[in-house]
Motif scaffolding. Structure first.
Motif, PDB file in Angstrom:
ATOM      1  N   VAL A   1      -0.994   3.501   7.986  1.00  0.00           N
ATOM      2  CA  VAL A   1      -0.426   2.299   8.611  1.00  0.00           C
ATOM      3  C   VAL A   1      -1.504   1.226   8.649  1.00  0.00           C
ATOM      4  N   THR A   2      -1.292   0.153   7.913  1.00  0.00           N
ATOM      5  CA  THR A   2      -2.256  -0.935   7.874  1.00  0.00           C
ATOM      6  C   THR A   2      -1.580  -2.193   7.355  1.00  0.00           C
ATOM      7  N   PHE A   3      -2.259  -3.292   7.413  1.00  0.00           N
ATOM      8  CA  PHE A   3      -1.699  -4.559   6.939  1.00  0.00           C
ATOM      9  C   PHE A   3      -1.397  -4.477   5.447  1.00  0.00           C
ATOM     10  N   ASP A   4      -0.160  -4.790   5.082  1.00  0.00           N
ATOM     11  CA  ASP A   4       0.258  -4.760   3.672  1.00  0.00           C
ATOM     12  C   ASP A   4       1.491  -5.646   3.535  1.00  0.00           C
ATOM     13  N   LEU A   5       1.436  -6.587   2.599  1.00  0.00           N
ATOM     14  CA  LEU A   5       2.540  -7.529   2.424  1.00  0.00           C
ATOM     15  C   LEU A   5       3.745  -6.903   1.745  1.00  0.00           C
ATOM     16  N   GLY A   6       3.583  -5.721   1.168  1.00  0.00           N
ATOM     17  CA  GLY A   6       4.713  -5.005   0.602  1.00  0.00           C
ATOM     18  C   GLY A   6       5.109  -5.478  -0.781  1.00  0.00           C
ATOM     19  N   PRO A   7       5.941  -4.700  -1.467  1.00  0.00           N
ATOM     20  CA  PRO A   7       6.401  -5.072  -2.812  1.00  0.00           C
ATOM     21  C   PRO A   7       7.309  -6.305  -2.758  1.00  0.00           C
TER      22      PRO A   7
ATOM     23  N   PHE B   1       6.494  -1.326  15.129  1.00  0.00           N
ATOM     24  CA  PHE B   1       5.079  -1.597  14.855  1.00  0.00           C
ATOM     25  C   PHE B   1       4.897  -2.037  13.411  1.00  0.00           C
ATOM     26  N   ASN B   2       5.482  -1.311  12.469  1.00  0.00           N
ATOM     27  CA  ASN B   2       5.338  -1.662  11.054  1.00  0.00           C
ATOM     28  C   ASN B   2       5.829  -3.077  10.775  1.00  0.00           C
ATOM     29  N   VAL B   3       6.944  -3.445  11.402  1.00  0.00           N
ATOM     30  CA  VAL B   3       7.494  -4.788  11.189  1.00  0.00           C
ATOM     31  C   VAL B   3       6.587  -5.846  11.805  1.00  0.00           C
ATOM     32  N   ARG B   4       6.258  -5.682  13.062  1.00  0.00           N
ATOM     33  CA  ARG B   4       5.481  -6.692  13.780  1.00  0.00           C
ATOM     34  C   ARG B   4       4.046  -6.809  13.249  1.00  0.00           C
ATOM     35  N   ALA B   5       3.499  -5.707  12.725  1.00  0.00           N
ATOM     36  CA  ALA B   5       2.110  -5.714  12.241  1.00  0.00           C
ATOM     37  C   ALA B   5       2.024  -5.997  10.743  1.00  0.00           C
ATOM     38  N   ILE B   6       3.153  -6.262  10.107  1.00  0.00           N
ATOM     39  CA  ILE B   6       3.203  -6.522   8.653  1.00  0.00           C
ATOM     40  C   ILE B   6       2.603  -5.345   7.891  1.00  0.00           C
ATOM     41  N   SER B   7       3.066  -4.158   8.226  1.00  0.00           N
ATOM     42  CA  SER B   7       2.683  -2.935   7.517  1.00  0.00           C
ATOM     43  C   SER B   7       3.885  -2.519   6.678  1.00  0.00           C
ATOM     44  N   ARG B   8       3.985  -3.077   5.481  1.00  0.00           N
ATOM     45  CA  ARG B   8       5.204  -2.932   4.684  1.00  0.00           C
ATOM     46  C   ARG B   8       5.128  -1.862   3.604  1.00  0.00           C
ATOM     47  N   ASP B   9       3.998  -1.162   3.531  1.00  0.00           N
ATOM     48  CA  ASP B   9       3.897  -0.061   2.571  1.00  0.00           C
ATOM     49  C   ASP B   9       4.459   1.212   3.211  1.00  0.00           C
TER      50      ASP B   9
ATOM     51  N   ASP C   1      -5.734 -14.516   9.199  1.00  0.00           N
ATOM     52  CA  ASP C   1      -4.555 -14.425   8.336  1.00  0.00           C
ATOM     53  C   ASP C   1      -3.553 -13.425   8.902  1.00  0.00           C
ATOM     54  N   ILE C   2      -4.045 -12.256   9.305  1.00  0.00           N
ATOM     55  CA  ILE C   2      -3.169 -11.234   9.877  1.00  0.00           C
ATOM     56  C   ILE C   2      -2.580 -11.719  11.195  1.00  0.00           C
ATOM     57  N   TYR C   3      -3.393 -12.399  11.999  1.00  0.00           N
ATOM     58  CA  TYR C   3      -2.936 -12.897  13.305  1.00  0.00           C
ATOM     59  C   TYR C   3      -1.764 -13.867  13.148  1.00  0.00           C
ATOM     60  N   SER C   4      -1.864 -14.756  12.171  1.00  0.00           N
ATOM     61  CA  SER C   4      -0.798 -15.740  11.973  1.00  0.00           C
ATOM     62  C   SER C   4       0.475 -15.075  11.473  1.00  0.00           C
ATOM     63  N   LYS C   5       0.350 -14.074  10.623  1.00  0.00           N
ATOM     64  CA  LYS C   5       1.541 -13.389  10.100  1.00  0.00           C
ATOM     65  C   LYS C   5       2.198 -12.531  11.180  1.00  0.00           C
ATOM     66  N   MET C   6       1.403 -11.940  12.065  1.00  0.00           N
ATOM     67  CA  MET C   6       1.965 -11.209  13.195  1.00  0.00           C
ATOM     68  C   MET C   6       2.762 -12.142  14.102  1.00  0.00           C
ATOM     69  N   ALA C   7       2.247 -13.344  14.318  1.00  0.00           N
ATOM     70  CA  ALA C   7       2.933 -14.330  15.161  1.00  0.00           C
ATOM     71  C   ALA C   7       4.280 -14.719  14.557  1.00  0.00           C
ATOM     72  N   GLU C   8       4.325 -14.859  13.240  1.00  0.00           N
ATOM     73  CA  GLU C   8       5.585 -15.172  12.563  1.00  0.00           C
ATOM     74  C   GLU C   8       6.593 -14.035  12.759  1.00  0.00           C
ATOM     75  N   ALA C   9       6.129 -12.806  12.625  1.00  0.00           N
ATOM     76  CA  ALA C   9       7.031 -11.647  12.733  1.00  0.00           C
ATOM     77  C   ALA C   9       7.669 -11.554  14.108  1.00  0.00           C
ATOM     78  N   ARG C  10       6.948 -11.946  15.147  1.00  0.00           N
ATOM     79  CA  ARG C  10       7.511 -11.870  16.504  1.00  0.00           C
ATOM     80  C   ARG C  10       8.665 -12.862  16.674  1.00  0.00           C
ATOM     81  N   GLY C  11       8.743 -13.862  15.824  1.00  0.00           N
ATOM     82  CA  GLY C  11       9.808 -14.861  15.951  1.00  0.00           C
ATOM     83  C   GLY C  11      11.067 -14.549  15.159  1.00  0.00           C
ATOM     84  N   TRP C  12      11.052 -13.475  14.366  1.00  0.00           N
ATOM     85  CA  TRP C  12      12.230 -13.139  13.593  1.00  0.00           C
ATOM     86  C   TRP C  12      13.342 -12.599  14.503  1.00  0.00           C
ATOM     87  N   GLU C  13      14.520 -13.102  14.294  1.00  0.00           N
ATOM     88  CA  GLU C  13      15.669 -12.680  15.110  1.00  0.00           C
ATOM     89  C   GLU C  13      16.511 -11.639  14.395  1.00  0.00           C
TER      90      GLU C  13
END
Length: 409
Positions: A327-333, A295-303, A397-409
């Motif tokens: 747990v929330t949207f965070d681009l991380g350090p 969830f953290n990876v796919r939702a871009i919750s990087r904190d 913005d969050i929707y597009s970043k979630m879509a990118e995360a689903r494509g990571w192999e």
């Protein structure tokens, strides 16, 4: 100056707390040392199962306070309030060490550890959300010691940068009172959090939507809700270290490992090993932790740093994962996860997931089922975000970043 603190374990709000030892200064090492109570040393309650499985001798921390007690220290907002209060008295914060800060936490911090003597001011029954909102907005200019003391006492030793306070909320979902009041039927212990000065408009709404998606994904968390202030919305959630007048001992991963808050020094592989090592239900724990990681990876919750993962110990000494929190949207350090996933912090995908699942003993079929369940829950993001009134630009913005995360192999 306080030279020694009596540390107790209090599973309820009464005076019947179990002594576990004394914390004092260690001048020979310019640090602190903890001496176990002789009776508690024979107890099955391992309050620090990673570093103190044998409760004998003096206990010291790697950098200062032993991690299990350092967990009780307020940081971020709580520390800011304490420092402002000290300065308002004319004293210097440089003269205040961590043991004295624990005395300010006293008997009303997170979890079940308590510290005496305590320097916490008396409780007040009512809490006005408007009063809190007004004073948060002018925190830089407040010099009234009474206001600073009350803000600090309400923070309950909490951690994190965002302005927050502990309270009890009535069944009407609106009326608040001091978290230190004796518990009564109809009142629920809660944490109330406002938007930080660096947070985007809509951050409270995003966290509420994430909370609902976590529940859809099957992740264990406490109920979350919104409270309306005069200017902004506040985030609320039920506390997991309080339950119907009972207290629960808790320890963050940072506290268990005695590392302090450090980013990039820990991996979900190690967290999986730690969880399976101390929790009673190892298979369910592994799946729950894996689900949160995905969830953290796919939702871009990087904190997702090591203070944002915690464990709870009950009165029998059994440990389990604490419900998911922060747990929330965070681009991380630097655009990376605070905690790596099998060594990958920027673009973790199924290859990294598989390594963590293997350590957790999760079979390939079950691994894929969990990933699919999380993805299905996150597909509800547009509806969840709209329901909680997330601003449209932030939603997209969050929707597009979630879509990118689903494509990571």
């Amino acid at each position: 100056m306080i030279d020694r603190l009596n540390v107790t374990l209090a599973f309820d709000d009464s005076s019947h707390a179990t002594p576990i030892g004394q914390l004092g200064r260690d001048p020979t090492r310019r640090g602190f040392a903890f001496e176990w109570d002789s009776e508690f040393a024979n107890s099955p309650l391992l309050i620090w199962p990673v570093k103190a499985r044998r409760m004998v001798g003096l206990l010291r921390g790697a950098r200062g306070l032993p991690g299990v007690f350092e967990d009780s220290l307020p940081d971020g907002w709580g520390r800011l309030l304490l420092d402002r209060e000290i300065r308002a008295t004319g004293a210097s914060t440089t003269e205040l060490d961590d043991m004295q800060r624990l005395a300010f936490v006293g008997c009303h911090g997170m979890g079940a550890l308590t510290y005496r003597p305590s320097t916490t001011p008396a409780e007040r029954s009512d809490i006005d959300l408007g009063w809190f909102e007004h004073n948060v907005a002018r925190i830089e200019e407040i010099s009234d010691i009474d206001v600073l003391q009350r803000l600090r006492a309400l923070s309950g030793g909490s951690q994190g940068a965002r302005p927050k306070f502990m309270a009890q909320i009535a069944e009407d979902g609106v009326t608040l009172r001091d978290h230190r009041c004796s518990w009564e039927q109809g009142w629920t212990p809660v944490l109330i959090k406002g938007r930080g000065s660096m947070d985007a408009k809509g951050s409270i709404e995003v966290e509420l939507a994430y909370g609902e998606m976590m529940r859809v994904a099957g992740i264990t968390s406490r109920p979350m809700f919104a409270l309306e202030g005069k200017q902004e919305r506040f985030f609320g959630t039920q506390r997991f270290d309080r339950e119907a007048g009972r207290r629960v001992h808790m320890a963050s991963v940072a506290g268990l490992l005695d590392t302090g808050l450090q980013h990039g020094v820990f991996d979900y592989l190690e967290l999986m090993r730690l969880a399976k090592g101390i929790c009673r239900n190892k298979a369910d724990t592994a799946e729950e932790l894996f689900r949160r990681m995905v969830f953290n990876v796919r939702a871009i919750s990087r904190d997702d740093h090591i203070r944002n993962h915690a464990f709870l110990m009950d009165m029998s000494g059994s440990w389990q994962l604490a419900p998911a929190f922060d747990v929330t949207f965070d681009l991380g350090p630097g655009g990376e996860h605070s905690m790596a996933i099998a060594g990958e912090g920027r673009f973790p995908g199924r290859a990294a997931f598989s390594k963590v699942a293997e350590v957790g003993g999760i079979r390939a079929k079950r691994r894929d089922e969990i990933i699919d369940a999380v993805d299905a829950a996150l597909s509800c993001w547009p509806e969840m975000a709209a329901k909680h009134q997330v601003p449209e630009r932030l939603l997209q913005d969050i929707y597009s970043k979630m879509a990118e995360a689903r494509g990571w192999e």
